[in-house]
Write an enzyme that holds these catalytic residues in place. Structure first.
Site, PDB file in Angstrom:
ATOM      1  N   CYS A  75       0.867  -1.178   0.000  1.00  0.00           N
ATOM      2  CA  CYS A  75       0.000   0.000   0.000  1.00  0.00           C
ATOM      3  C   CYS A  75       0.906   1.231   0.000  1.00  0.00           C
ATOM      4  CB  CYS A  75      -0.899  -0.015   1.237  1.00  0.00           C
ATOM      5  SG  CYS A  75      -1.964   1.428   1.346  1.00  0.00           S
ATOM      6  N   GLY A  76       0.926   1.944  -1.117  1.00  0.00           N
ATOM      7  CA  GLY A  76       1.849   3.078  -1.269  1.00  0.00           C
ATOM      8  C   GLY A  76       1.481   4.246  -0.366  1.00  0.00           C
ATOM      9  N   ARG A 190      -9.060  -3.024  -5.295  1.00  0.00           N
ATOM     10  CA  ARG A 190      -9.270  -4.416  -4.852  1.00  0.00           C
ATOM     11  C   ARG A 190      -9.217  -4.453  -3.318  1.00  0.00           C
ATOM     12  NH1 ARG A 190      -4.481  -8.843  -5.708  1.00  0.00           N
ATOM     13  NH2 ARG A 190      -3.399  -7.344  -4.378  1.00  0.00           N
ATOM     14  N   CYS A 199      -4.884   6.178  -4.597  1.00  0.00           N
ATOM     15  CA  CYS A 199      -4.267   4.849  -4.438  1.00  0.00           C
ATOM     16  C   CYS A 199      -2.802   5.016  -4.836  1.00  0.00           C
ATOM     17  CB  CYS A 199      -4.986   3.838  -5.339  1.00  0.00           C
ATOM     18  SG  CYS A 199      -4.194   2.221  -5.358  1.00  0.00           S
TER      19      CYS A 199
HETATM   20  N1  LIG Z   1      -5.982  -2.415  -2.402  1.00  0.00           N
HETATM   21  C1  LIG Z   1      -4.630  -2.699  -2.852  1.00  0.00           C
HETATM   22  C2  LIG Z   1      -3.590  -2.431  -1.744  1.00  0.00           C
HETATM   23  C3  LIG Z   1      -3.608  -0.996  -1.295  1.00  0.00           C
HETATM   24  C4  LIG Z   1      -3.271  -0.083  -2.416  1.00  0.00           C
HETATM   25  C5  LIG Z   1      -3.489   1.396  -2.172  1.00  0.00           C
HETATM   26  N2  LIG Z   1      -4.250   1.778  -1.012  1.00  0.00           N
HETATM   27  C6  LIG Z   1      -2.172   2.127  -2.234  1.00  0.00           C
HETATM   28  O1  LIG Z   1      -2.053   3.231  -1.679  1.00  0.00           O
HETATM   29  O2  LIG Z   1      -1.245   1.601  -2.909  1.00  0.00           O
HETATM   30  C7  LIG Z   1      -4.529  -4.165  -3.249  1.00  0.00           C
HETATM   31  O3  LIG Z   1      -5.104  -5.003  -2.552  1.00  0.00           O
HETATM   32  O4  LIG Z   1      -3.836  -4.427  -4.225  1.00  0.00           O
END
Ligand SMILES: N[C@H](CCC[C@H](N)C(=O)O)C(=O)O
Length: 260
Positions: A75-76, A190, A199
């Site tokens: 999670c970035g 996701r 994200c």
């Molecule tokens: N939901 C993403 C992970 C968190 C990504 C997002 N919150 C970020 O900031 O990179 C996954 O299951 O691939």
């Protein structure tokens, strides 16, 4: 039992942060989903544990769970928020190294922004000139569109995420609009199974995909997400992307206690 938590957000991508150095909080999918629930719980896109690491060269370990309660990939924005959390706890000052599910990350403060190192990208799967897939620590489908505001992100994102294209594991789905000096993005995440306001791994994927598709030619990209602005810097050589940095805000919102 009362649980102390801290709420952080990075460009509107919001997280429950728990100082778990005493390993007090045990992984419990149902409990994490309830804590992340926007009505019955605290409400968040994800929950992040900050844990100790035995190697003194590593400041802490990050464990990330999506809002559905399942542990997930990088999670970035959460990675940037845990750095701000660690500073608030007095664990670090201007920079740090921490371990996440995909390996080691370095981070440092640039004024009030947090800059996070992201994993190299050397494989980009192009479906056509307007669509591709790449992994920036989490899997990301990219669709280049004329106008992100016109997209029904939840409906269209869910359709692609659950299609045969990505099987049971699925993917995060990004709709990206390239402008002259920045790109706009909207993301179906996701594990949240909805649009999020930003994200981090998606923003990173969008910047690299736009460069790879020759839609931009700079190695620093400004990205406008629904919840705020981020920037991505990278070095590029023969389709390989390295020295990738995700830069943006990471802010404390409130501290609380919850019975659980
Ligand atoms: N939901 C993403 C992970 C968190 C990504 C997002 N919150 C970020 O900031 O990179 C996954 O299951 O691939």
């Amino acid at each position: 039992m009362n649980l102390t938590f801290y709420k952080f957000q990075g460009a509107g991508n919001d997280f429950i942060m728990i100082d778990n150095r005493e390993l007090f909080f045990k992984n419990n999918t149902k409990l994490i989903a309830r804590l992340c629930h926007r009505r019955f719980g605290i409400g968040a896109d994800g929950l992040i544990l900050l844990e100790s690491h035995p190697d003194e060269e590593i400041d802490f370990k990050m464990v990330y769970f999506n809002a559905d309660g399942n542990e997930s990939t990088l999670c970035g924005n959460g990675g940037r928020c845990i750095v701000a959390f660690a500073k608030q706890l007095g664990l670090i000052e201007k920079q740090c190294r921490f371990l996440a599910i995909d390996g080691l990350h370095q981070a440092h403060f640039e004024d009030d922004l947090v800059s996070l190192s992201m994993p190299d990208v050397d494989t980009i799967k192009s479906y056509n000139s307007e669509s591709c897939f790449l992994d920036t620590g989490s899997p990301h489908h990219i669709d280049f569109v004329q106008n992100t505001s016109a997209i029904q992100v939840k409906a269209e994102g869910s359709r692609i995420r659950n299609s045969s294209l990505y099987g049971k594991a699925g993917s995060n789905i990004n709709f990206v609009e390239v402008q002259d000096h920045y790109i706009k993005i909207r993301t179906y995440e996701r594990g949240v199974e909805d649009e999020t306001l930003a994200c981090g791994t998606g923003v990173t994927a969008a910047a690299i995909a736009a460069h790879y598709a020759n839609k931009i030619d700079t190695e620093e990209v400004s990205v406008k997400a629904e919840g705020g602005n981020l920037a991505v810097r990278f070095s590029h050589q023969n389709g390989n992307y390295s020295n990738i940095q995700l830069i943006g805000p990471a802010e404390f919102v409130f501290k609380g206690e919850i019975k659980c």
